[in-house]
Design a protein around this motif. Structure first.
Motif, mmCIF file in Angstrom:
data_model
loop_
_atom_site.group_PDB
_atom_site.id
_atom_site.type_symbol
_atom_site.label_atom_id
_atom_site.label_comp_id
_atom_site.label_asym_id
_atom_site.label_seq_id
_atom_site.Cartn_x
_atom_site.Cartn_y
_atom_site.Cartn_z
ATOM 1 N N LEU A 60 0.824 -1.211 0.000
ATOM 2 C CA LEU A 60 0.000 0.000 0.000
ATOM 3 C C LEU A 60 0.857 1.258 0.000
ATOM 4 O O LEU A 60 0.513 2.253 -0.668
ATOM 5 C CB LEU A 60 -0.933 -0.019 1.208
ATOM 6 N N LEU A 89 0.525 4.064 -2.978
ATOM 7 C CA LEU A 89 0.195 5.471 -2.739
ATOM 8 C C LEU A 89 1.321 6.394 -3.187
ATOM 9 O O LEU A 89 1.069 7.512 -3.651
ATOM 10 C CB LEU A 89 -0.132 5.685 -1.263
ATOM 11 N N GLY A 109 -12.520 -1.411 -3.635
ATOM 12 C CA GLY A 109 -12.015 -0.718 -2.459
ATOM 13 C C GLY A 109 -10.817 0.164 -2.762
ATOM 14 O O GLY A 109 -10.677 1.253 -2.184
ATOM 15 N N LEU A 110 -9.940 -0.282 -3.659
ATOM 16 C CA LEU A 110 -8.798 0.546 -4.046
ATOM 17 C C LEU A 110 -9.246 1.741 -4.887
ATOM 18 O O LEU A 110 -8.710 2.849 -4.733
ATOM 19 C CB LEU A 110 -7.782 -0.288 -4.833
ATOM 20 N N GLU A 116 -12.105 3.290 -4.683
ATOM 21 C CA GLU A 116 -12.699 4.257 -3.753
ATOM 22 C C GLU A 116 -11.621 4.955 -2.926
ATOM 23 O O GLU A 116 -11.709 6.172 -2.687
ATOM 24 C CB GLU A 116 -13.697 3.536 -2.850
ATOM 25 N N ARG A 117 -10.609 4.220 -2.506
ATOM 26 C CA ARG A 117 -9.519 4.818 -1.724
ATOM 27 C C ARG A 117 -8.777 5.863 -2.553
ATOM 28 O O ARG A 117 -8.489 6.970 -2.080
ATOM 29 C CB ARG A 117 -8.559 3.710 -1.275
ATOM 30 N N GLY A 167 -10.354 9.215 -3.167
ATOM 31 C CA GLY A 167 -10.257 10.115 -2.020
ATOM 32 C C GLY A 167 -8.955 10.881 -1.956
ATOM 33 O O GLY A 167 -8.794 11.762 -1.112
ATOM 34 N N GLU A 168 -8.011 10.538 -2.843
ATOM 35 C CA GLU A 168 -6.717 11.224 -2.887
ATOM 36 C C GLU A 168 -6.824 12.487 -3.735
ATOM 37 O O GLU A 168 -7.562 12.543 -4.719
ATOM 38 C CB GLU A 168 -5.654 10.305 -3.490
ATOM 39 N N LEU A 179 -8.889 -6.663 0.683
ATOM 40 C CA LEU A 179 -9.971 -6.114 -0.119
ATOM 41 C C LEU A 179 -10.365 -7.116 -1.195
ATOM 42 O O LEU A 179 -9.489 -7.692 -1.847
ATOM 43 C CB LEU A 179 -9.543 -4.806 -0.790
#
Length: 364
Positions: free
Chosen positions: A3, A7, A33-34, A36-37, A40-41, A353
């Protein structure tokens, strides 16, 4: 999935994209899930999906601003999206033929459906086209004809234009000839894109103008007229992305297989592993061992359906049950083989996930 590396790749890609937000190419992720994550960035907005049914599913889970990158003939899904006001407002469908426009129009039974024109971005050198075989829309006149048809057809609204430069974004910088081709294509495409947009916007104002891929973010960041750039593969950084100039990306995704046999001191056999990527068959499409270094496949067997023999000095230290880490040639395709991804942070399991497959979804 490391992760921290994922990122870091996301930040590096965002910096290369400059002022333009990145629209996530979902085919290169396939883990909701990734997606959506990452949405958010900072610097990430919207999804470039590969299936109409996928777009409906994502929006149903709260994802906004989804563009389906390929034409669809899925009438049932088109009708279902037209029947839902939110779905119809959040999804756009790709067209490049009159047949596409007619089909979408016929399925727009309740709310109008948004469409976008897919422009062929290949470089034409005489009779040769260098790039992906995608769209019938190449010249500004082609785009204007489709734009005029869309704006005069009931049930559809022209929302955007997409320019995917496959021969720039999707080709490693493997030689001077490739770099020269990319430079020439970038120059030709910039000139043609401005003319295409001028022709299309005579008929409608656009919600978005999308372009690019992981390999061309830094080349398109200052292009006038663009609203967002598409990218996804660089987040995972599979082996096909190891030779891109100017991209400081690092591998984040692996699949891991146990040693199940040891026929000799310098040979081990791992379970399964024959996850060959799409595209032209050859060495570039097969998985490669990431750890332990020094293991290689047998030429006459390769990576196998149920087992993968590997040889090399590193095999001497391995025992039955030990793990071999592999990198896939492409990004999201690997996720079709597994039900979940394990998230690692600083060497520890931080979560799990489900992939699309793990959520019971198969979009092709």
């Amino acid at each position: 999935m490391d992760l921290g590396v994922l990122l870091a790749n996301a930040r590096e890609m965002r910096e290369r994209a400059g002022r333009l937000p990145i629209r996530l190419a979902s085919k290169s992720i396939r883990v909701r899930g990734l997606i959506e994550r990452l949405l958010g960035e900072d610097g990430y907005a919207g999804v470039l999906a590969y299936s109409a049914a996928e777009a409906r599913w994502l929006v149903g889970h709260g994802v906004n601003n989804v563009v389906v990158a390929y034409p669809t003939v899925d009438r049932a899904t088109l009708r279902a999206i037209s029947a839902d006001e939110r779905l119809a407002s959040e999804v756009a469908f790709m067209v490049d033929l009159p047949e596409h426009v007619q089909l979408v129009s016929e399925c727009a039974v309740d709310h109008p459906l948004r469409v976008a024109i897919d422009v062929d971005c290949s470089l034409r050198v005489g009779p040769v086209a260098i790039g992906a075989h995608r769209s019938s829309v190449h010249r500004p006149a082609d785009a204007e004809r489709i734009a005029a048809l869309v704006t005069s057809t009931a049930g559809v609204r022209l929302a955007g234009v997409m320019f995917y430069d496959a021969q720039i974004a999707g080709v490693p910088d493997s030689s001077a000839a490739v770099r020269l081709m990319k430079k020439a294509s970038l120059r030709e495409l910039a000139h043609r894109r401005s003319r295409v947009l001028a022709a299309v916007t005579r008929h409608a104002s656009l919600d978005f103008v999308n372009a690019g891929g992981t390999g061309s973010l830094h080349l398109l960041r200052d292009e006038p007229g663009l609203t967002d750039l598409a990218a996804g593969s660089g987040l995972f950084t599979p082996t096909l992305f190891d030779q891109y100039d100017g991209a400081h990306l690092h591998p984040a995704a692996y699949f891991v297989s146990p040693v199940v046999r040891k026929p000799s001191d310098d040979v081990v056999v791992t379970y399964s592993g024959g996850y060959v990527a799409s595209g032209p068959p050859g060495e570039s499409r097969v998985p490669h061992v990431a750890f332990p270094a020094g293991l290689r496949t047998f030429g006459q067997e390769g990576t196998g359906e149920v087992q993968t023999p590997l040889r090399g000095n590193a095999a001497r230290a391995l025992r039955v049950g030990d793990l071999v880490w592999f990198r896939h040639a492409k990004a999201g395709e690997m996720c079709e083989r597994f039900d979940e991804v394990v998230l690692l942070e600083q060497g520890r399991v931080a979560g799990r996930l489900p992939t699309y497959r793990g959520e019971g979804q198969n979009f092709g």
